[in-house]
Design a protein around this motif. Structure first.
Motif, short mmCIF file in Angstrom:
data_model
loop_
_atom_site.label_atom_id
_atom_site.label_comp_id
_atom_site.label_asym_id
_atom_site.label_seq_id
_atom_site.Cartn_x
_atom_site.Cartn_y
_atom_site.Cartn_z
N VAL A 7 0.88 -1.16 0.00
CA VAL A 7 0.00 0.00 0.00
C VAL A 7 0.92 1.21 0.00
O VAL A 7 1.60 1.48 0.99
N ALA A 8 0.98 1.95 -1.10
CA ALA A 8 1.95 3.04 -1.21
C ALA A 8 1.45 4.09 -2.19
O ALA A 8 0.74 3.78 -3.16
N TRP A 9 1.87 5.33 -1.96
CA TRP A 9 1.57 6.41 -2.89
C TRP A 9 2.57 6.38 -4.03
O TRP A 9 3.76 6.12 -3.84
N LEU A 10 2.10 6.68 -5.23
CA LEU A 10 3.00 6.86 -6.35
C LEU A 10 3.72 8.20 -6.21
O LEU A 10 3.36 9.03 -5.38
N ALA A 11 4.74 8.40 -7.04
CA ALA A 11 5.58 9.58 -6.91
C ALA A 11 4.80 10.89 -7.02
O ALA A 11 5.17 11.90 -6.41
N ASP A 20 -1.29 -6.99 -4.11
CA ASP A 20 -1.27 -8.20 -3.30
C ASP A 20 -1.33 -9.38 -4.26
O ASP A 20 -2.35 -9.60 -4.91
N GLY A 21 -0.23 -10.13 -4.36
CA GLY A 21 -0.19 -11.23 -5.32
C GLY A 21 -0.47 -10.73 -6.72
O GLY A 21 0.14 -9.75 -7.16
N PRO A 22 -1.42 -11.35 -7.42
CA PRO A 22 -1.70 -10.94 -8.80
C PRO A 22 -2.56 -9.68 -8.90
O PRO A 22 -2.74 -9.15 -10.00
N ILE A 23 -3.12 -9.20 -7.80
CA ILE A 23 -3.96 -8.00 -7.84
C ILE A 23 -3.07 -6.77 -7.74
O ILE A 23 -2.32 -6.61 -6.77
N ASP A 24 -3.15 -5.91 -8.73
CA ASP A 24 -2.27 -4.74 -8.80
C ASP A 24 -3.12 -3.53 -9.21
O ASP A 24 -3.46 -3.37 -10.38
N ALA A 42 -10.71 3.81 3.09
CA ALA A 42 -11.68 2.72 2.91
C ALA A 42 -11.20 1.72 1.87
O ALA A 42 -11.35 0.50 2.04
N ALA A 43 -10.60 2.22 0.79
CA ALA A 43 -10.09 1.34 -0.26
C ALA A 43 -9.00 0.43 0.29
O ALA A 43 -9.00 -0.79 0.05
N ALA A 44 -8.06 1.01 1.04
CA ALA A 44 -6.98 0.21 1.61
C ALA A 44 -7.51 -0.82 2.60
O ALA A 44 -7.04 -1.96 2.65
N GLY A 45 -8.51 -0.41 3.38
CA GLY A 45 -9.10 -1.34 4.34
C GLY A 45 -9.81 -2.50 3.68
O GLY A 45 -9.68 -3.66 4.11
N ARG A 46 -10.57 -2.22 2.60
CA ARG A 46 -11.27 -3.29 1.90
C ARG A 46 -10.29 -4.20 1.15
O ARG A 46 -10.51 -5.41 1.01
#
Length: 299
Positions: A7-11, A20-24, A42-46
């Motif tokens: 879980v990270a911000w882009l530049a 996570d695995g194949p989900i990008d 909420a997105a990160a939590g789900r």
């Protein structure tokens, strides 16, 4: 093996990367600052646990969809099943044909559930779920083929357009294809529907038995493939202009049927540098600009 969720911000500091695995996923939202912040949270939590949720039902998700009943418990798995059911009576298809779009839909749904946003999208490896408030637009760059750089043309979706899902399928993508299309991009009401339809149309762009096309059973390449022993395309040799036109027309016929049935809003089909476009009936909305730029007329 330990799996590491990212879980990270882009530049740019405006787009969030969830992997996570194949989900990008790449996602972005605009609107009131506090609403945007809560939507990202909420997105990160789900996202946490979503892959495990799918893996719990993976064996059944890899089986041919049963149009008569849905056996799945998870909301994403049920959405996958619902997206492929319209095709299941006419061809072999598993819920996995809609996995990327369904995941994108779920994360977007979660973001919108916690507060209003002006504009938001969730891009899952090129399969996109989209939200547009009044007056908003979304621009999409279409590639000649997914494994090469270079934008072929751009597509602008306005808030008044009905499409909120965009997906691309073909033989160069992350999944196997039964057809020979370099890329088929579909617009539909949601990501899951676009994902499933793109798979079906890409499979239809084909020249069965052509000697220039090399195929191999899917399970030879990936033992646990949901396609089993079905032959998937590995190489496409030299094709004549007539061959290319025939293959594109086969895919266009499929796309026109789906358009007439209300399952898609439009499609762009690419093969060997040629293009076919399907989509002029837009349920009373103006057509996105791309669909007026026909290279091969298919309507």
């Amino acid at each position: 093996m330990t799996r590491h969720r990212r879980v990270a911000w882009l530049a740019c500091g405006k787009r969030l990367h969830l992997q996570d695995g194949p989900i990008d996923l790449i996602l972005e939202a605009t609107g009131i600052g506090s609403h945007v912040r809560v939507a990202y949270e909420a997105a990160a939590g789900r996202f946490a646990g979503l892959l495990d949720e799918l893996c719990a039902e993976l064996a059944d998700l890899r089986k041919a969809a049963d149009p008569a009943r849905c056996m799945f418990k998870g909301i994403v798995a049920r959405r996958m099943h619902a997206a492929v059911v319209p095709f299941a009576r006419d061809c072999f298809i598993t819920p996995m044909a809609a996995v990327a779009g369904s995941v994108a839909d779920e994360i977007l749904r979660t973001m919108l559930a916690v507060g209003p946003l002006d504009r938001a999208y969730v891009n899952n490896g090129g399969d996109i779920a989209l939200h547009l408030g009044s007056g908003e637009q979304f621009n999409v760059g279409l590639l000649d083929r997914p494994d090469q750089l270079g934008v072929l043309r751009t597509l602008t979706i306005d808030a008044d357009d009905p499409s909120r899902g965009i997906a691309t399928s073909g033989r160069h993508g992350r999944s196997f294809s039964l057809g020979i299309a370099d890329a088929v991009t579909v617009l539909a009401t949601a990501g899951a529907q676009a994902d499933a339809a793109a798979t079906v149309i890409a499979n239809a762009v084909d020249l069965p038995g052509h000697p220039a096309i090399a195929r191999v059973s899917a399970d030879h390449l990936q033992p646990d493939s949901d396609l089993g022993s079905r032959l998937v395309t590995r190489e496409v040799g030299a094709l004549s202009a007539g061959d290319i036109a025939d293959a594109l027309e086969a895919g266009a016929r499929c796309a026109r049927r789906l358009l007439a049935a209300g399952l898609i809003d439009g499609a762009v089909l690419r093969l060997c540098g040629e293009t076919a476009v399907v989509g002029t009936r837009w349920a009373g909305a103006s057509a996105p600009r791309l669909f007026h730029e026909r290279v091969l007329e298919t309507i």
